[in-house]
Design a protein around this motif. Structure first.
Motif, PDB file in Angstrom:
ATOM      1  N   GLU B 325      -2.569   7.320  10.854  1.00  0.00           N
ATOM      2  CA  GLU B 325      -1.642   7.164   9.725  1.00  0.00           C
ATOM      3  C   GLU B 325      -2.415   7.189   8.430  1.00  0.00           C
ATOM      4  OE1 GLU B 325       0.572   3.470   9.782  1.00  0.00           O
ATOM      5  OE2 GLU B 325       1.091   3.625   7.660  1.00  0.00           O
ATOM      6  N   GLU B 349      -0.401  -4.272   3.939  1.00  0.00           N
ATOM      7  CA  GLU B 349      -0.407  -2.802   3.923  1.00  0.00           C
ATOM      8  C   GLU B 349       0.540  -2.274   2.837  1.00  0.00           C
ATOM      9  OE1 GLU B 349       1.105  -0.447   7.080  1.00  0.00           O
ATOM     10  OE2 GLU B 349       3.030  -1.455   7.159  1.00  0.00           O
ATOM     11  N   ALA B 356      -4.661   4.054   9.046  1.00  0.00           N
ATOM     12  CA  ALA B 356      -4.612   3.288  10.290  1.00  0.00           C
ATOM     13  C   ALA B 356      -5.457   3.977  11.342  1.00  0.00           C
ATOM     14  CB  ALA B 356      -3.177   3.140  10.790  1.00  0.00           C
ATOM     15  N   TYR B 361       2.393   8.167  14.663  1.00  0.00           N
ATOM     16  CA  TYR B 361       3.847   8.098  14.860  1.00  0.00           C
ATOM     17  C   TYR B 361       4.381   9.521  15.020  1.00  0.00           C
ATOM     18  CZ  TYR B 361       3.679   3.239  13.285  1.00  0.00           C
ATOM     19  OH  TYR B 361       3.406   1.908  13.165  1.00  0.00           O
ATOM     20  N   HIS B 387      -3.111   0.498  16.932  1.00  0.00           N
ATOM     21  CA  HIS B 387      -2.695   1.049  15.634  1.00  0.00           C
ATOM     22  C   HIS B 387      -2.992  -0.050  14.628  1.00  0.00           C
ATOM     23  CE1 HIS B 387      -0.153   3.322  12.711  1.00  0.00           C
ATOM     24  NE2 HIS B 387      -0.079   2.103  12.184  1.00  0.00           N
ATOM     25  N   ASP B 389      -3.819  -0.914  10.659  1.00  0.00           N
ATOM     26  CA  ASP B 389      -3.834  -0.463   9.264  1.00  0.00           C
ATOM     27  C   ASP B 389      -4.890  -1.226   8.480  1.00  0.00           C
ATOM     28  OD1 ASP B 389      -1.002   1.050   8.960  1.00  0.00           O
ATOM     29  OD2 ASP B 389      -0.756  -0.707  10.240  1.00  0.00           O
TER      30      ASP B 389
HETATM   31 ZN    ZN Z   1       0.597   1.465  10.195  1.00  0.00          ZN
END
Ligand code: ZN
Ligand code: ZN
Ligand code: ZN
Ligand code: ZN
Lengths: 418, 418
Positions: B325, B349, B356, B361, B387, B389
């Protein structure tokens, strides 16, 4: 909930609560090193759930997974949910539990819900929700009722329950009284609870061994409003106290327990019987039950209170009108002597002889572990979504054992072992 | 736990808490009539869990099933469990959740755990337990990360979390401050939170639409300690705010949210980058991260604090060293402007641009719903158990969009949209 919890915690002897947690893990479950544990509890029982979690890990538990039920959430459902909600259940969660048991996990349930929680709710919705839940729970419950795994039920004095048991006392006093009654009945108010349970288990084993030697064909109950012959299943076996699950672990499924019990024959119960204590069934009090059996089936049923709920229970399925358990408890049992009506089967069934509608325990057959469902049925074992105990014993009830040749042996007189 | 709960409850505005519950159900989930809900929460978040349950049923929920996590039980495990416990997870429970999602249930998670709970525990055990849990959770998490279902995360100001965020204040003041920060960031401190979210969602949609029109090949971040080119996945799509799940329901997965985000190309990240805020990862604070990418892979990693945990995270699996991400958040976002470090990804975040590590996604691809895992991978989508971030934006960071022909378009200057 916070204020009651606060009150409750201060009213409960922390040392005895810790002894109860340790007893549940060591004697109730005999939890094995590396064994996982599925723990279910009302959210108000959090203090006991935490102590059980601690003692489970100290005993070498692999992983303890706790599932909490919340009375407030249940009430929110009845207050706000759409009608179709009452046919729903958490199938996925119960199927997961069944899988955990199949993979070797033990099960510990903390009891202590408010017995009157749903008293003012629509009985139709209560019955539908119970039915959906029982159906979803069946795969997991079978692993328990077939005694595939070691399991245990123990109690916590939730304020909402204590208020029902001691309605005339302030809440803090009610919780303290209920806590002390639980500690006494669970034998944790002694120096060495584990030793006390060893002795208690050997007393119960002596009773069940005697009954197994007698090989009665039936038990005949007589008393006020009762003249009942309960045929026993072919190849039935009496149990009481500690018992060995199919996974080889000897556990005490109920804390407290005072009963010896076996499987009646689902087709061989005749006569009429009156309940001797009220039955608290999932939020409704059912009192002064009078039923008549023909060929093992309840053909007439009345109750002075809660009759509508009783009739719904009997209509759950075909097995709900037949017996799955008969149990003997002396009138002088400590729980009976306490004089407290707990509105909770775990306690009240240990205050008097009782019978149960519905599902039988396959362990209550000789070599039960190796019998198929079909064999159990052909020997008289009953099958149902429900298993509901209700009390038919008192200081005025006599019990004879009846041999297959009709010979009678006195078993209890005026509620006591002969 | 009781005393903090008591304190906390009095410090939290009950009307705003109820608005937050209603917002989570109506805007966060867009819960449908008849839809089941799986709710997960720390046990200290019980007051919010109950309000969400109520509003879910009022919105027509079929059945709400709540699963509570207990920090005390987690600590008991670290204090007492045998070593082998730390490779265990509740597979059966997560598999059950995956089944519930497959059958149409929505998911709501209440966040608010103590971010430093495991700070003093053995990092080896923490890493093993996290890994076992991630592996078990994967089937359920995939239904969420693939956006098969409508889902939402919302926060509750647990005392244990509030004490970390406001360590110099008495607990009651800390809880009140954190509650008010959550209410402000979640836009429930206005008369009509639903209208406020409509406007907020349309602002985020304007940003993501512009980025989608640009079809940048990469984003180039420059700032103190940062010179990073993040290639974007082929056929990437920017999202932000409300989004439509594969079940057709448009929901707001995060409350709060300030980001627009998409999928980087797992093989096309080059250069070095420094974190701009500490990352709280499952009990450990990781601060002043500096990493260098080659061919999309982290080949060097340092941290002034928590470096050991960071390296364990990177070793989770091959995908843990690559990006899943990239997200843009203006430095002037309300959460950034609050000046509070929440030690919680859901908030932090949304205070800064971030990247991330780990799983991408699939919704962040054009027609993502119809792409196979293989297609997603071939377009540059990353795959991992994790996952995570972490923040790389600040008031000193500039961002350019880079077209496939090398042309550059200013996107942010000094942390603000151009
Ligand atoms: Zn994220
Ligand atoms: Zn019984
Ligand atoms: Zn029973
Ligand atoms: Zn993000």
């Amino acid at each position: 909930m916070n204020a009651p919890l606060q009150t409750a915690k201060n009213a409960i002897d922390p040392l005895k609560l810790e002894k109860l947690a340790e007893l549940a893990v060591k004697v109730g479950l005999q939890l094995q090193r590396g064994q996982d544990l599925v723990l279910t509890a009302p959210i108000a029982a959090l203090p006991l759930a935490r102590l059980i979690t601690k003692h489970a890990y100290k005993a070498g538990a692999g992983l303890v997974t706790a599932l909490y039920a919340d009375e407030e959430a249940t009430l929110a459902r009845y207050a706000h949910a759409p009608d179709e909600s009452f046919d729903r259940a958490s199938d996925w969660l119960y199927q997961g539990m069944a899988k955990a048991f199949a993979n070797g996990a033990a099960r510990l349930a903390i009891a202590g819900d408010n017995p009157m929680l749903l008293a003012s709710q629509d009985p139709q919705k209560v019955a539908r929700a119970n039915r959906a839940n029982s159906t979803a729970y069946k795969p997991a419950l079978e692993k328990i009722s077939n005694f595939d795994i070691n399991w245990n039920i123990v109690s916590y004095p939730n304020p909402s329950w204590a208020r029902q048991v001691f309605p005339d006392d302030p809440e803090m006093v009610a919780v303290e009284k209920l806590a002390n009654a639980i500690f006494a009945a669970s034998r944790v108010d002694v120096d060495d609870p584990v030793a006390a349970w060893d002795e208690h288990n050997s007393n119960l084993r002596r009773r069940s061994s005697w009954l197994n030697e007698q090989r009665f064909a039936a038990l005949h109950f007589t008393g006020p409003g009762t003249d009942l012959s309960v045929g026993l299943a072919d190849g039935h076996e009496w149990h009481g106290g500690a018992s060995t699950a199919k996974n080889g672990i000897t556990c005490n499924p109920n804390i407290p327990t005072e009963e010896v019990f076996t499987t009646p024959h689902a087709l061989r119960v005749e006569g009429h019987v009156s309940s001797t204590k009220p039955l608290s069934h999932q939020g409704t009090l059912i009192d002064k039950i009078e039923v008549r059996f023909e060929g093992g089936r309840i053909v007439e049923a009345r109750a002075a209170r809660g009759e509508e709920v009783l009739k719904k229970v009997l209509d759950t399925d075909e097995g709900a009108r037949r017996l799955g358990e008969v149990a003997l408890v002396p009138h002088s049992s400590p729980i009976s002597a306490s004089g407290i009506l707990f509105y909770n089967t775990l306690f009240d069934e240990n205050a008097a002889c009782h019978i149960a509608l519905g599902q039988c325990y396959s362990e209550c057959f000789i070599d039960g572990a190796s019998l198929s469902q079909e064999q159990i049925r052909s020997q008289g074992g009953n099958s149902s979504l429900i298993h509901i105990d209700w009390m038919i014993g008192s200081g005025e009830v006599d019990i004879d054992g009846v041999r297959s040749d009709g010979a009678r042996v006195p078993v209890m007189r005026r509620g006591e072992w002969v």
